[in-house]
Design an enzyme around this catalytic site. Structure first.
Site, short mmCIF file in Angstrom:
data_model
loop_
_atom_site.label_atom_id
_atom_site.label_comp_id
_atom_site.label_asym_id
_atom_site.label_seq_id
_atom_site.Cartn_x
_atom_site.Cartn_y
_atom_site.Cartn_z
N GLY A 11 -51.50 15.08 125.58
CA GLY A 11 -52.82 15.65 125.89
C GLY A 11 -52.68 17.00 126.56
O GLY A 11 -51.75 17.21 127.35
N ARG A 72 -49.96 14.63 118.93
CA ARG A 72 -49.22 13.38 119.13
C ARG A 72 -48.42 13.19 117.84
O ARG A 72 -48.90 13.51 116.76
CB ARG A 72 -50.18 12.22 119.36
CG ARG A 72 -51.15 12.57 120.49
CD ARG A 72 -51.56 11.40 121.32
NE ARG A 72 -52.65 11.82 122.21
CZ ARG A 72 -52.53 12.02 123.51
NH1 ARG A 72 -51.38 11.84 124.12
NH2 ARG A 72 -53.57 12.39 124.23
N ASP A 103 -45.84 11.65 130.43
CA ASP A 103 -44.84 10.59 130.37
C ASP A 103 -44.27 10.38 128.96
O ASP A 103 -43.05 10.32 128.77
CB ASP A 103 -45.58 9.32 130.86
CG ASP A 103 -44.68 8.13 130.93
OD1 ASP A 103 -43.70 8.21 131.66
OD2 ASP A 103 -44.97 7.14 130.24
N THR A 126 -50.08 17.25 132.64
CA THR A 126 -51.07 16.22 132.29
C THR A 126 -52.10 16.16 133.40
O THR A 126 -51.75 16.24 134.58
CB THR A 126 -50.40 14.84 132.09
OG1 THR A 126 -51.44 13.84 132.04
CG2 THR A 126 -49.45 14.48 133.21
N ASP A 128 -53.66 13.65 134.34
CA ASP A 128 -53.75 12.30 134.92
C ASP A 128 -53.05 12.12 136.27
O ASP A 128 -53.33 11.17 136.98
CB ASP A 128 -53.16 11.28 133.95
CG ASP A 128 -54.01 11.14 132.70
OD1 ASP A 128 -55.22 11.44 132.78
OD2 ASP A 128 -53.48 10.74 131.64
N ASP A 130 -50.11 10.98 136.73
CA ASP A 130 -49.62 9.60 136.64
C ASP A 130 -48.09 9.51 136.65
O ASP A 130 -47.52 8.52 136.21
CB ASP A 130 -50.18 8.93 135.37
CG ASP A 130 -49.84 9.70 134.11
OD1 ASP A 130 -49.28 10.81 134.20
OD2 ASP A 130 -50.13 9.18 133.01
N ARG A 172 -56.69 6.18 132.32
CA ARG A 172 -56.65 4.84 131.70
C ARG A 172 -55.92 3.85 132.60
O ARG A 172 -56.36 2.73 132.78
CB ARG A 172 -55.96 4.91 130.33
CG ARG A 172 -56.94 5.27 129.22
CD ARG A 172 -56.22 5.60 127.96
NE ARG A 172 -55.41 6.81 128.14
CZ ARG A 172 -54.58 7.30 127.24
NH1 ARG A 172 -54.41 6.69 126.10
NH2 ARG A 172 -53.89 8.41 127.48
P1 ATP Z 1 -50.79 12.49 128.18
O1 ATP Z 1 -50.56 11.12 128.76
O2 ATP Z 1 -51.26 13.47 129.19
O3 ATP Z 1 -51.64 12.49 126.97
P2 ATP Z 1 -48.14 12.27 127.10
O4 ATP Z 1 -47.04 13.23 126.97
O5 ATP Z 1 -47.86 11.02 127.89
O6 ATP Z 1 -49.36 13.07 127.69
P3 ATP Z 1 -48.16 10.74 124.62
O7 ATP Z 1 -49.15 10.74 123.52
O8 ATP Z 1 -47.87 9.45 125.30
O9 ATP Z 1 -48.66 11.85 125.64
O10 ATP Z 1 -46.75 11.29 124.06
C1 ATP Z 1 -46.66 12.54 123.39
C2 ATP Z 1 -45.63 12.46 122.30
O11 ATP Z 1 -44.33 12.19 122.86
C3 ATP Z 1 -45.83 11.35 121.28
O12 ATP Z 1 -46.78 11.68 120.30
C4 ATP Z 1 -44.41 11.26 120.68
O13 ATP Z 1 -44.18 12.29 119.76
C5 ATP Z 1 -43.54 11.49 121.91
N1 ATP Z 1 -43.11 10.18 122.46
C6 ATP Z 1 -43.82 9.36 123.26
N2 ATP Z 1 -43.13 8.24 123.56
C7 ATP Z 1 -41.93 8.35 122.94
C8 ATP Z 1 -40.77 7.52 122.86
N3 ATP Z 1 -40.68 6.34 123.48
N4 ATP Z 1 -39.72 7.97 122.11
C9 ATP Z 1 -39.78 9.16 121.47
N5 ATP Z 1 -40.87 9.98 121.51
C10 ATP Z 1 -41.92 9.60 122.23
#
Ligand code: ATP
Length: 320
Positions: A11, A72, A103, A126, A128, A130, A172
């Site tokens: 995000g 994503r 994360d 982010t 959040d 978090d 969330r």
């Molecule tokens: P936010 O929580 O603010 O939206 P975020 O970085 O946590 O940010 P996610 O959608 O959870 O957002 O993860 C972003 C991208 O990171 C995913 O679309 C994927 O490409 C990659 N990713 C997430 N988890 C994994 C994992 N366990 N292994 C490899 N790649 C991952």
């Protein structure tokens, strides 16, 4: 290290652009080349890279969103996607990668580090807040300020009509946006995923405030508990006062970053490149007790976020 890559993932969050600027300018200062990867890990897999120079990052420090765009990308969770991402880095001669995201994005970076030996540095971007290892994430301050501004406006009209306003904010699993918004906007009640709520207690607090002369009430609900609409309907069934609901939604993800977020962006971006320059990878940067820190990425993603119950109690004591 001569050439590094940079991407934003997950995000978006206000301050990501300011962090991009800090990474690019610091790298150029040290004589390194920078490639911006568009659309996060999806762009890495599809080889959507652009060389960045001093002017590529002009006029973005004050803008929300991310000039590199974000996405994503489920393919990065599979071996084939990971191999394609690494192939892009090798083909382009990129020796280290800066990942700005939350994360999930850090888990992607950890996977490139652990399985393929790519030095990565994570910048927490982010709204959040978090991530346990850092006191603040990039974008959180701006998001909370946006929520405060909206609640200021709601308060005017709620007061005129003597209503209760239920306001839904993002979060969330983590109630930090609700907690910080609640305290700083003077909400009487916050409903967060970390603390079970009791409707009798909510009604008691509202009645007590009305008895002491208050004309309206603000309740902040984190989306992870339920929608503002659903909460308002439940509350309307058990109170004589008129209840209205507002969902702030994606507005809290946009807007010009605050001073606090721009400052974090400058420091995080600068630190990330300094680490790569010194040949150090597999780290995340953060802020703890007002000091910029770095930490092992594997350790950082395995830490469980804790809720600040002391702040929650503060709110209970001062919001009446
Ligand atoms: P936010 O929580 O603010 O939206 P975020 O970085 O946590 O940010 P996610 O959608 O959870 O957002 O993860 C972003 C991208 O990171 C995913 O679309 C994927 O490409 C990659 N990713 C997430 N988890 C994994 C994992 N366990 N292994 C490899 N790649 C991952």
């Amino acid at each position: 290290m001569k050439r590094i890559g940079l991407l934003t993932s997950g995000g978006d969050a206000p301050g990501m652009n300011a962090a991009i600027r800090a990474v690019v300018r610091t790298a150029l200062y040290f004589g390194m080349e920078v490639y911006g990867v568009e659309r996060g890990y999806a762009g890495l897999i599809d080889d959507e890279l652009v060389p960045m120079n001093m002017r590529s990052v002009s006029d973005i420090v004050h803008r929300g969103g991310t000039m590199l765009r974000t996405a994503r990308c489920l393919e990065l969770m599979e071996k084939e996607g990971q191999e394609r991402a690494v192939a892009t880095l090798r083909k382009r001669g990129i020796e280290g990668l800066v990942v700005i995201g939350g994360d999930g994005s850090f888990r992607g970076a950890k996977c490139l580090t652990e399985n393929y030996g790519i030095p990565t540095i994570g910048i927490p971007g982010t709204i959040d807040n978090d991530l346990e290892y850092t006191d603040y994430t990039l974008g959180f301050d701006t998001a909370v300020n946006t929520c405060i501004e909206i609640i200021n406006k709601l308060r005017d009209t709620m007061n005129s009509h003597e209503r209760i306003s239920v306001v839904e904010v993002m979060g969330r699993h983590c109630g930090d946006i609700a907690l910080y918004t609640g305290i700083t906007s003077g909400a009487e009640i916050i409903i967060v995923p970390e603390v079970p709520y009791n409707m009798d207690d909510v009604v008691m607090r509202i009645n007590r405030s009305r008895a002491s002369g208050k004309h309206s009430n603000i309740i902040v609900v984190a989306e992870g508990v339920m929608s503002a609409d659903a909460f308002a309907k439940q509350l309307q069934n058990v109170t004589e006062y008129s209840v209205r609901s507002t969902c702030i939604g994606h507005i809290q993800r946009g807007g010009s970053p605050t001073m606090a977020d721009r400052m974090l962006a400058a420091q995080f971006g600068n630190k990330a490149v300094r680490l790569l320059k010194d040949g150090i990878g597999n780290r995340v940067v953060g802020i703890r007790q007002n000091k910029i820190i770095d930490m092992d990425i594997i350790e950082a993603v395995s830490m469980k976020k804790t809720f600040n119950y002391e702040l929650y109690e503060t709110l209970q004591m001062i919001s009446m």
